[in-house]
Design a protein around this motif. Structure first.
Motif, PDB file in Angstrom:
ATOM      1  N   TYR A  34      80.086 -22.617  17.816  1.00 42.42           N
ATOM      2  CA  TYR A  34      80.383 -21.932  16.553  1.00 42.42           C
ATOM      3  C   TYR A  34      81.034 -20.577  16.825  1.00 42.42           C
ATOM      4  O   TYR A  34      81.988 -20.187  16.136  1.00 42.42           O
ATOM      5  CB  TYR A  34      79.113 -21.757  15.724  1.00 42.42           C
ATOM      6  CG  TYR A  34      79.345 -21.037  14.428  1.00 42.42           C
ATOM      7  CD1 TYR A  34      79.823 -21.710  13.315  1.00 42.42           C
ATOM      8  CD2 TYR A  34      79.109 -19.670  14.315  1.00 42.42           C
ATOM      9  CE1 TYR A  34      80.050 -21.049  12.114  1.00 42.42           C
ATOM     10  CE2 TYR A  34      79.344 -18.999  13.124  1.00 42.42           C
ATOM     11  CZ  TYR A  34      79.802 -19.701  12.038  1.00 42.42           C
ATOM     12  OH  TYR A  34      80.039 -19.041  10.864  1.00 42.42           O
ATOM     13  N   ASN A  35      80.538 -19.853  17.822  1.00 42.28           N
ATOM     14  CA  ASN A  35      81.125 -18.555  18.169  1.00 42.28           C
ATOM     15  C   ASN A  35      82.587 -18.693  18.590  1.00 42.28           C
ATOM     16  O   ASN A  35      83.416 -17.850  18.247  1.00 42.28           O
ATOM     17  CB  ASN A  35      80.340 -17.882  19.299  1.00 42.28           C
ATOM     18  CG  ASN A  35      79.005 -17.353  18.832  1.00 42.28           C
ATOM     19  OD1 ASN A  35      78.809 -17.095  17.660  1.00 42.28           O
ATOM     20  ND2 ASN A  35      78.089 -17.204  19.755  1.00 42.28           N
ATOM     21  N   TRP A  65      74.770 -13.250  21.988  1.00 41.45           N
ATOM     22  CA  TRP A  65      73.882 -14.363  21.644  1.00 41.45           C
ATOM     23  C   TRP A  65      72.965 -14.721  22.807  1.00 41.45           C
ATOM     24  O   TRP A  65      71.794 -15.043  22.596  1.00 41.45           O
ATOM     25  CB  TRP A  65      74.694 -15.585  21.201  1.00 41.45           C
ATOM     26  CG  TRP A  65      75.022 -15.503  19.751  1.00 41.45           C
ATOM     27  CD1 TRP A  65      76.204 -15.149  19.195  1.00 41.45           C
ATOM     28  CD2 TRP A  65      74.135 -15.748  18.658  1.00 41.45           C
ATOM     29  NE1 TRP A  65      76.114 -15.158  17.822  1.00 41.45           N
ATOM     30  CE2 TRP A  65      74.848 -15.522  17.468  1.00 41.45           C
ATOM     31  CE3 TRP A  65      72.796 -16.128  18.572  1.00 41.45           C
ATOM     32  CZ2 TRP A  65      74.278 -15.669  16.206  1.00 41.45           C
ATOM     33  CZ3 TRP A  65      72.234 -16.277  17.317  1.00 41.45           C
ATOM     34  CH2 TRP A  65      72.971 -16.047  16.160  1.00 41.45           C
ATOM     35  N   VAL A  72      84.786 -20.978  17.606  1.00 40.44           N
ATOM     36  CA  VAL A  72      85.589 -21.214  16.409  1.00 40.44           C
ATOM     37  C   VAL A  72      85.670 -19.934  15.570  1.00 40.44           C
ATOM     38  O   VAL A  72      86.744 -19.561  15.083  1.00 40.44           O
ATOM     39  CB  VAL A  72      85.009 -22.386  15.586  1.00 40.44           C
ATOM     40  CG1 VAL A  72      85.728 -22.546  14.260  1.00 40.44           C
ATOM     41  CG2 VAL A  72      85.066 -23.673  16.384  1.00 40.44           C
ATOM     42  N   ASN A  73      84.545 -19.254  15.411  1.00 42.24           N
ATOM     43  CA  ASN A  73      84.479 -18.045  14.597  1.00 42.24           C
ATOM     44  C   ASN A  73      85.421 -16.955  15.108  1.00 42.24           C
ATOM     45  O   ASN A  73      86.190 -16.365  14.353  1.00 42.24           O
ATOM     46  CB  ASN A  73      83.039 -17.537  14.545  1.00 42.24           C
ATOM     47  CG  ASN A  73      82.866 -16.379  13.598  1.00 42.24           C
ATOM     48  OD1 ASN A  73      83.589 -16.241  12.618  1.00 42.24           O
ATOM     49  ND2 ASN A  73      81.902 -15.529  13.888  1.00 42.24           N
ATOM     50  N   VAL A 103      75.359 -25.464  20.120  1.00 46.18           N
ATOM     51  CA  VAL A 103      75.993 -25.414  18.802  1.00 46.18           C
ATOM     52  C   VAL A 103      76.370 -23.977  18.441  1.00 46.18           C
ATOM     53  O   VAL A 103      77.469 -23.720  17.940  1.00 46.18           O
ATOM     54  CB  VAL A 103      75.080 -26.044  17.723  1.00 46.18           C
ATOM     55  CG1 VAL A 103      75.559 -25.719  16.321  1.00 46.18           C
ATOM     56  CG2 VAL A 103      75.002 -27.548  17.913  1.00 46.18           C
ATOM     57  N   SER A 104      75.479 -23.025  18.725  1.00 44.47           N
ATOM     58  CA  SER A 104      75.803 -21.638  18.380  1.00 44.47           C
ATOM     59  C   SER A 104      76.945 -21.103  19.245  1.00 44.47           C
ATOM     60  O   SER A 104      77.787 -20.340  18.767  1.00 44.47           O
ATOM     61  CB  SER A 104      74.571 -20.742  18.467  1.00 44.47           C
ATOM     62  OG  SER A 104      74.124 -20.638  19.790  1.00 44.47           O
ATOM     63  N   VAL A 135      84.165 -19.075   9.088  1.00 46.65           N
ATOM     64  CA  VAL A 135      84.428 -20.454   9.465  1.00 46.65           C
ATOM     65  C   VAL A 135      84.258 -21.331   8.232  1.00 46.65           C
ATOM     66  O   VAL A 135      85.180 -22.016   7.810  1.00 46.65           O
ATOM     67  CB  VAL A 135      83.485 -20.916  10.598  1.00 46.65           C
ATOM     68  CG1 VAL A 135      83.657 -22.388  10.898  1.00 46.65           C
ATOM     69  CG2 VAL A 135      83.701 -20.078  11.844  1.00 46.65           C
ATOM     70  N   ILE A 136      83.101 -21.269   7.642  1.00 43.44           N
ATOM     71  CA  ILE A 136      82.818 -22.085   6.460  1.00 43.44           C
ATOM     72  C   ILE A 136      83.254 -21.336   5.206  1.00 43.44           C
ATOM     73  O   ILE A 136      83.997 -21.843   4.384  1.00 43.44           O
ATOM     74  CB  ILE A 136      81.318 -22.445   6.409  1.00 43.44           C
ATOM     75  CG1 ILE A 136      80.966 -23.271   7.649  1.00 43.44           C
ATOM     76  CG2 ILE A 136      80.984 -23.200   5.129  1.00 43.44           C
ATOM     77  CD1 ILE A 136      79.494 -23.484   7.879  1.00 43.44           C
TER      78      ILE A 136
END
Length: 177
Positions: free
Chosen positions: A76-77, A33, A79-80, A72-73, A99-100
Motif C-alpha cells: 500500500y505504501n 512503518w 502505491v500511495n 499489505v501495508s 489511493v482510495i
C-alpha cells in the motif's frame, strides 16, 4: 444592490502536471512503518513467551496474519507514494494524494501566512523534509507535503517568500504616453 448571476458555461479545467515525490520518499515511509511493526512484533513475541494460553489461541493467527499485514501495508505504501505529487505554479501550490480517496489540495500563495520545514531523524539521514504551509486564521497546516528533498523544501519556501514580497511591494511601472 447585490447581484449574483448564474454561470452557464464553466471555464475549461486546466491540467496540472504534478512532480513526483523524492526518490527516497518511499524508503522513508517504509522505515517509518517498520519502526511501528518491529516493536509490535516484539510485544507479541513477549506475550507468546510469557502467556501459554495466548500462545495456544493466537499462534496460528499471528504466524499467518502478521506477515500478511506487513506485506499489505508495505505494498500500500508503494502505491500511495507513487500516486502523490506536487506542483508549484505561478500563483499557487498543488498537492495530490490518496489511493482510495484521492484528494487534490490547491493553496493560493497569496493566502500563505507562515511556512515550516520539518525534518525528523530518518528524514535528516535521507536528506528529506516536509513543508507545512499555513494560511490566515488556521491553527493547523493547510497544506503539508512530505517526502520532498530538503533542497526542494528550501527552494519552495524561498519561492513563496519572494511571491509574498512581490505582492506586498509591487513594482510601479513607468509608462510614458
Amino acid at each position: 444592490m447585490f447581484n449574483n448571476q448564474q454561470i452557464m458555461d464553466l471555464p475549461a479545467h486546466s491540467a496540472i502536471n504534478f512532480k513526483p515525490l523524492a526518490d527516497r520518499a518511499l524508503l522513508h515511509k517504509q522505515l517509518n512503518w517498520l519502526a511501528f511493526y518491529i516493536p509490535l512484533i516484539g510485544v507479541l513475541i513477549a506475550l507468546c513467551y510469557f502467556n501459554e494460553t495466548f500462545t495456544n489461541n493466537a499462534q496460528t493467527y499471528l504466524l499467518i496474519g502478521m506477515p500478511i499485514l506487513v506485506a499489505v501495508s508495505m505494498l500500500y505504501n508503494i502505491v500511495n507514494v507513487r500516486l502523490q505529487g506536487f506542483a508549484v505554479r505561478e500563483h499557487d501550490i498543488a498537492f495530490k494524494k490518496g489511493v482510495i480517496w484521492q484528494q487534490v489540495t490547491i493553496l493560493p500563495l497569496a493566502r500563505v501566512q507562515h511556512m515550516e520545514i520539518h525534518q525528523g531523524p530518518i528524514e535528516r539521514k535521507l536528506d528529506l523534509a516536509s513543508l507545512k504551509l499555513f494560511s490566515a486564521g488556521g491553527v493547523s497546516a493547510d497544506l503539508q507535503i512530505g517526502g520532498l528533498t530538503h533542497s526542494d523544501c528550501k527552494n519552495m519556501r524561498q519561492f513563496v517568500q519572494n511571491y509574498r514580497q512581490d505582492e506586498t511591494n509591487p513594482q510601479t511601472e513607468n509608462v510614458d504616453e
